[in-house]
Structures are given as structure tokens and as C-alpha cells.
Design a protein around this motif. Structure first.
Motif, PDB file in Angstrom:
ATOM      1  N   LYS A   1      38.834  39.276  45.865  1.00  0.00           N
ATOM      2  CA  LYS A   1      38.859  38.637  44.552  1.00  0.00           C
ATOM      3  C   LYS A   1      37.613  39.178  43.657  1.00  0.00           C
ATOM      4  N   LYS A   2      37.794  39.005  42.372  1.00  0.00           N
ATOM      5  CA  LYS A   2      36.875  39.545  41.516  1.00  0.00           C
ATOM      6  C   LYS A   2      35.509  38.869  41.553  1.00  0.00           C
ATOM      7  N   ALA A   3      34.551  39.697  41.616  1.00  0.00           N
ATOM      8  CA  ALA A   3      33.213  39.494  41.905  1.00  0.00           C
ATOM      9  C   ALA A   3      32.788  38.215  40.918  1.00  0.00           C
TER      10      ALA A   3
ATOM     11  N   ALA B   1      28.585  32.277  36.838  1.00  0.00           N
ATOM     12  CA  ALA B   1      28.694  31.730  38.092  1.00  0.00           C
ATOM     13  C   ALA B   1      27.661  31.572  39.112  1.00  0.00           C
ATOM     14  N   LYS B   2      26.945  33.109  39.137  1.00  0.00           N
ATOM     15  CA  LYS B   2      26.030  33.357  40.004  1.00  0.00           C
ATOM     16  C   LYS B   2      24.755  32.318  39.844  1.00  0.00           C
TER      17      LYS B   2
END
Length: 140
Positions: free
Chosen positions: A16-18, A23-24
Motif C-alpha cells: 500500500k502507499k505510505a 494521516a500520520k
């Protein structure tokens, strides 16, 4: 000489894309709240991800529409104009398709003008005047 077919049995890993920075940051805030023992409030968002506006309630504008008494309709070709087009076309001994071809429009446009269904367009009327050699608008 044939070449033996070989298969590559190496596993393919699709990742998946990081997660992006926002989001972090959100995940970090939730984890900090869990560690601190604070209560985490979960809010259910209704209509989230749907195409409806969340503030649209049925019946909001229907009252206005029901109370509307003005009749709204597009202007149609007058009977004088459609008779003039038919008469001029017949004098030139043209078909509707030929007239449409000469004014670079679809035959359906000429049919709509002659049946009175079309919404008057001054550009098309001027093309008709030029090809038919008669004045269709204003005083004759």
C-alpha cells in the motif's frame, strides 16, 4: 529447437502507499489519547462518502415549488415564422434535408422549425433567410 518454458516462482509483494503526513498526525493524536487514558469519542458520520448533501432535507424547497404559479416555458417558433419557412422552401423546390445541408445544420433542426417545436435561434434564422432569399424576421 524448442526452448523450454520456465516459470518464475518468486513471490510478488504489492504494498500500500505510505500514509501521508495528515494521516500520520491523526493516528499519532489517537495513539497519544489512548496512552494517556483519555476517552476517545467516535462520531458516526451519516451520508459520509455519498453524493447527497447532508443538509438537504426532502420538502425544503417543495413548498416554494408548489406555491409557484408562474408558468415557465421556452419561447417556441411562431406560426408566422414556420409558415414563412415552409412557403419559401416550397417556392425553391427544396426538401428539408437539402435546406438543412445548405445551412450546415441537422435535418431535425429544420423539421423542428417547420413544426414549431424549436426554440428560436437568431443565427439559424439568419442562415435560413440567406439560403431561402426571403426575410423571415421583422416586417416584410
Amino acid at each position: 529447437m524448442s526452448v523450454p518454458i520456465q516459470q518464475d516462482w518468486e513471490p510478488v509483494i504489492i504494498r500500500k502507499k505510505a500514509p501521508n503526513a495528515a494521516a500520520k498526525r491523526d493516528e499519532k493524536a489517537v495513539n497519544e489519547a489512548r496512552r494517556a487514558g483519555g476517552a476517545i469519542e467516535v462520531v458516526k458520520k451519516y451520508n459520509a462518502g455519498s453524493n447527497k448533501a447532508s443538509s438537504s432535507t426532502p420538502g425544503l424547497n417543495t413548498k416554494k415549488l408548489d406555491e409557484e404559479t408562474e408558468v415557465l416555458a421556452h419561447e417556441k417558433v411562431s406560426s408566422d415564422l414556420k409558415k414563412a419557412i415552409i412557403q419559401a422552401r416550397m417556392e425553391k423546390k427544396m426538401t428539408q434535408a437539402k435546406l438543412a445541408q445548405l445551412i450546415n445544420e441537422k435535418p431535425q433542426i429544420v423539421q423542428d422549425y417547420e413544426s414549431g417545436k424549436a426554440i428560436p435561434n437568431q443565427q439559424i434564422i439568419s442562415k435560413l433567410e440567406r439560403v431561402l432569399g426571403t426575410k423571415l424576421r421583422g416586417k416584410k
